[in-house]
Write an enzyme that holds these catalytic residues in place. Structure first.
Site, mmCIF file in Angstrom:
data_model
loop_
_atom_site.group_PDB
_atom_site.id
_atom_site.type_symbol
_atom_site.label_atom_id
_atom_site.label_comp_id
_atom_site.label_asym_id
_atom_site.label_seq_id
_atom_site.Cartn_x
_atom_site.Cartn_y
_atom_site.Cartn_z
ATOM 1 N N LYS A 147 -20.117 -64.616 -60.660
ATOM 2 C CA LYS A 147 -19.358 -65.379 -61.656
ATOM 3 C C LYS A 147 -19.955 -65.192 -63.052
ATOM 4 O O LYS A 147 -20.060 -64.081 -63.518
ATOM 5 C CB LYS A 147 -19.298 -66.842 -61.198
ATOM 6 C CG LYS A 147 -18.951 -67.010 -59.710
ATOM 7 C CD LYS A 147 -17.598 -66.447 -59.383
ATOM 8 C CE LYS A 147 -17.190 -66.333 -57.928
ATOM 9 N NZ LYS A 147 -17.974 -66.693 -56.835
ATOM 10 N N TYR A 174 -17.611 -75.272 -52.931
ATOM 11 C CA TYR A 174 -16.810 -74.083 -52.671
ATOM 12 C C TYR A 174 -16.470 -74.069 -51.170
ATOM 13 O O TYR A 174 -17.332 -74.374 -50.339
ATOM 14 C CB TYR A 174 -17.617 -72.833 -53.080
ATOM 15 C CG TYR A 174 -17.037 -71.547 -52.583
ATOM 16 C CD1 TYR A 174 -15.731 -71.171 -52.904
ATOM 17 C CD2 TYR A 174 -17.783 -70.689 -51.772
ATOM 18 C CE1 TYR A 174 -15.193 -69.984 -52.431
ATOM 19 C CE2 TYR A 174 -17.257 -69.495 -51.310
ATOM 20 C CZ TYR A 174 -15.954 -69.145 -51.632
ATOM 21 O OH TYR A 174 -15.431 -67.982 -51.162
ATOM 22 N N ARG A 213 -35.510 -52.268 -49.091
ATOM 23 C CA ARG A 213 -35.040 -53.602 -48.680
ATOM 24 C C ARG A 213 -36.058 -54.639 -49.149
ATOM 25 O O ARG A 213 -35.708 -55.738 -49.570
ATOM 26 C CB ARG A 213 -34.851 -53.675 -47.161
ATOM 27 C CG ARG A 213 -34.618 -55.089 -46.662
ATOM 28 C CD ARG A 213 -33.982 -55.208 -45.272
ATOM 29 N NE ARG A 213 -34.384 -54.212 -44.322
ATOM 30 C CZ ARG A 213 -35.569 -54.180 -43.675
ATOM 31 N NH1 ARG A 213 -36.478 -55.117 -43.888
ATOM 32 N NH2 ARG A 213 -35.833 -53.222 -42.811
ATOM 33 N N ASP A 232 -26.178 -75.907 -56.551
ATOM 34 C CA ASP A 232 -25.411 -74.693 -56.838
ATOM 35 C C ASP A 232 -24.973 -74.789 -58.301
ATOM 36 O O ASP A 232 -24.147 -75.620 -58.661
ATOM 37 C CB ASP A 232 -24.210 -74.628 -55.884
ATOM 38 C CG ASP A 232 -23.428 -73.328 -56.026
ATOM 39 O OD1 ASP A 232 -23.402 -72.768 -57.145
ATOM 40 O OD2 ASP A 232 -22.821 -72.884 -55.037
HETATM 41 O O1 P1T Z 1 -18.455 -65.166 -53.473
HETATM 42 P P1 P1T Z 1 -19.949 -65.307 -53.434
HETATM 43 O O2 P1T Z 1 -20.656 -64.497 -54.435
HETATM 44 O O3 P1T Z 1 -20.499 -65.133 -52.040
HETATM 45 O O4 P1T Z 1 -20.282 -66.813 -53.870
HETATM 46 C C1 P1T Z 1 -19.904 -67.942 -53.133
HETATM 47 C C2 P1T Z 1 -19.812 -69.139 -54.021
HETATM 48 C C3 P1T Z 1 -20.877 -70.020 -54.091
HETATM 49 N N1 P1T Z 1 -20.849 -71.105 -54.895
HETATM 50 C C4 P1T Z 1 -19.796 -71.362 -55.670
HETATM 51 C C5 P1T Z 1 -19.803 -72.577 -56.550
HETATM 52 C C6 P1T Z 1 -18.697 -70.506 -55.686
HETATM 53 O O5 P1T Z 1 -17.668 -70.798 -56.498
HETATM 54 C C7 P1T Z 1 -18.686 -69.362 -54.833
HETATM 55 C C8 P1T Z 1 -17.549 -68.428 -54.771
HETATM 56 N N2 P1T Z 1 -16.366 -68.928 -55.324
HETATM 57 C C9 P1T Z 1 -15.184 -68.253 -55.418
HETATM 58 C C10 P1T Z 1 -14.982 -67.016 -54.952
HETATM 59 C C11 P1T Z 1 -14.107 -69.004 -56.104
HETATM 60 O O6 P1T Z 1 -13.085 -68.414 -56.501
HETATM 61 O O7 P1T Z 1 -14.262 -70.227 -56.249
#
Ligand code: P1T
Length: 377
Positions: A195, A98, A46, A170
């Site tokens: 992503k 988001y 961890r 972000d």
């Molecule tokens: O899904 P996760 O890895 O926890 O990430 C969250 C997140 C954070 N910031 C941005 C700009 C994001 O687009 C996302 C997650 N977004 C999607 C799942 C989506 O389809 O827009």
């Protein structure tokens, strides 16, 4: 060193034990210690893992940051960054993020005494009036998900720093290939590595990159204390993904521009949101602070019925949440990614029932266009 060279080599030294060129997946929960307090820098998985460490060095280097930490998801990375503020502190949150980020603030953090206000951070005058004596952080996405609003990161950083607040960006939508928030004055960069950084729609992860030593110590402490770490296998996948980030982003950008222009001229499309179009309100700013426009495009079809027909009519594009993979993904923000944002706020931002978002993949662009055209028709 150029971006691609860094992407391929930072953190990717040959394995000390075997010489393996590709960083091995160290699938272990713990490490043998030679004696009490005598070990090779790895005590418990961890706390430290060599595969994760390689990825942390890699993405930190890509963001021009001294420190980087990999998390189990984008949301856990964002939540950890919010552990830099305490009960009684105030945070300015960009009014379009988001949906999950908004949900974290509105449904969870408020119960722990974190005050927050939404602000249109693309308007610096509006942002300036949102500061309070207890504002400790400004959290922005640029371009925003899903309506692609662009915020002047240098301008926001100047305003925030003059008032003793940190700026978090972000950078998920552009990746460090097209935008480097730390170079533009921001303190902290967060990512959903799910992503573009991973890029192949086969891993969920998050990242925090920063330069301040004390803040980095705290992020690392929280990462270990809470334990929302990226697994060795996911670290391996993302590390493999970033090696091709430059070529993938170029391809996303090329296709994104073509798709945005096609949609802008389509009679069934009322409005297109893409910073690469000259008609985008912050096109000049995007040209200045980004080195590309990327593959995210949103467009207005006019009604839920129209949006539904497009979303269910596509054959090549996949209807689904997420973005940034090699395959084109199409989604309906109002009912999917931004369902937790109140309807009135959504409509004000342009996240209407008729809005469709496409993450333009790197397939042959003629095929993507043909697919969208037949669905629109
Ligand atoms: O899904 P996760 O890895 O926890 O990430 C969250 C997140 C954070 N910031 C941005 C700009 C994001 O687009 C996302 C997650 N977004 C999607 C799942 C989506 O389809 O827009």
């Amino acid at each position: 060193m150029g971006f691609s060279t860094t992407a391929i080599h930072a953190g990717n030294e040959p394995d000390i034990a075997t010489g393996a060129v590709s960083v091995p997946i160290y699938q272990t929960s713990t490490y043998a210690q030679e004696g009490l307090g005598k070990h090779k820098g790895f005590e418990y998985a961890r706390t430290q893992n060599p595969t994760r460490l390689a990825l942390e060095k890699n993405i930190a280097a890509l963001e021009n940051a001294k420190y980087g930490y990999a998390f189990a998801s984008g949301m856990s990375a964002i939540d950890t960054v919010l552990k830099l503020v305490k009960a009684g502190d105030h945070v300015i949150l960009g009014d379009n993020t988001y949906g999950g980020t908004y949900r974290l603030f509105s449904r969870i953090l408020v119960d722990y005494g974190i005050e927050f206000d939404l602000a249109d951070t693309s308007d610096l005058t509006n942002l300036e009036s949102s500061f309070k004596p207890n504002t400790k952080m400004v959290f922005v996405e640029t371009p925003t998900n899903p309506v692609m609003t662009v915020t002047d990161l240098h301008g926001v950083s100047e305003l925030a720093h003059a008032r003793g607040a940190k700026v978090v960006c972000d950078n998920t939508f552009l990746s460090p290939y097209f935008q480097k928030p730390i170079d533009l004055g921001c303190d902290i960069v967060v990512h959903s590595t799910t992503k573009y950084l991973n890029g192949h729609s086969d891993s969920v992860g998050g990242f925090v990159a920063l330069n301040d030593e004390a803040d980095a110590e705290w992020i690392k402490f929280v990462q270990n204390s809470i334990g929302a770490i990226l697994s060795p296998f996911d670290s391996f996948l993302v590390l493999r993904g970033t090696k091709t980030l430059a070529v993938r982003m170029e391809a996303h950008d090329k296709n994104g521009r073509v798709v945005a222009n096609f949609l802008a001229e389509h009679p069934k499309v009322q409005k297109v949101y893409y910073p690469g179009l000259a008609s985008h309100p912050q096109h000049e700013l995007a040209k200045k602070q980004q080195t590309g426009f990327g593959g995210m495009v949103a467009f207005e079809t006019g009604s839920l019925e129209n949006a539904k027909r497009v979303l269910e009519g596509v054959k090549l594009c996949t209807l689904g949440e997420s973005l940034g993979g090699v395959e084109s993904l199409i989604s309906h923000p109002a009912t999917m990614t931004h369902a937790s944002v109140p309807t009135e706020t959504r409509n004000k931002l342009g996240i209407t029932d008729g809005l469709v978002r496409i993450s333009v993949g790197i397939e042959d662009v003629e095929d993507i266009i043909e697919d969208l055209d037949q669905a629109l028709k």
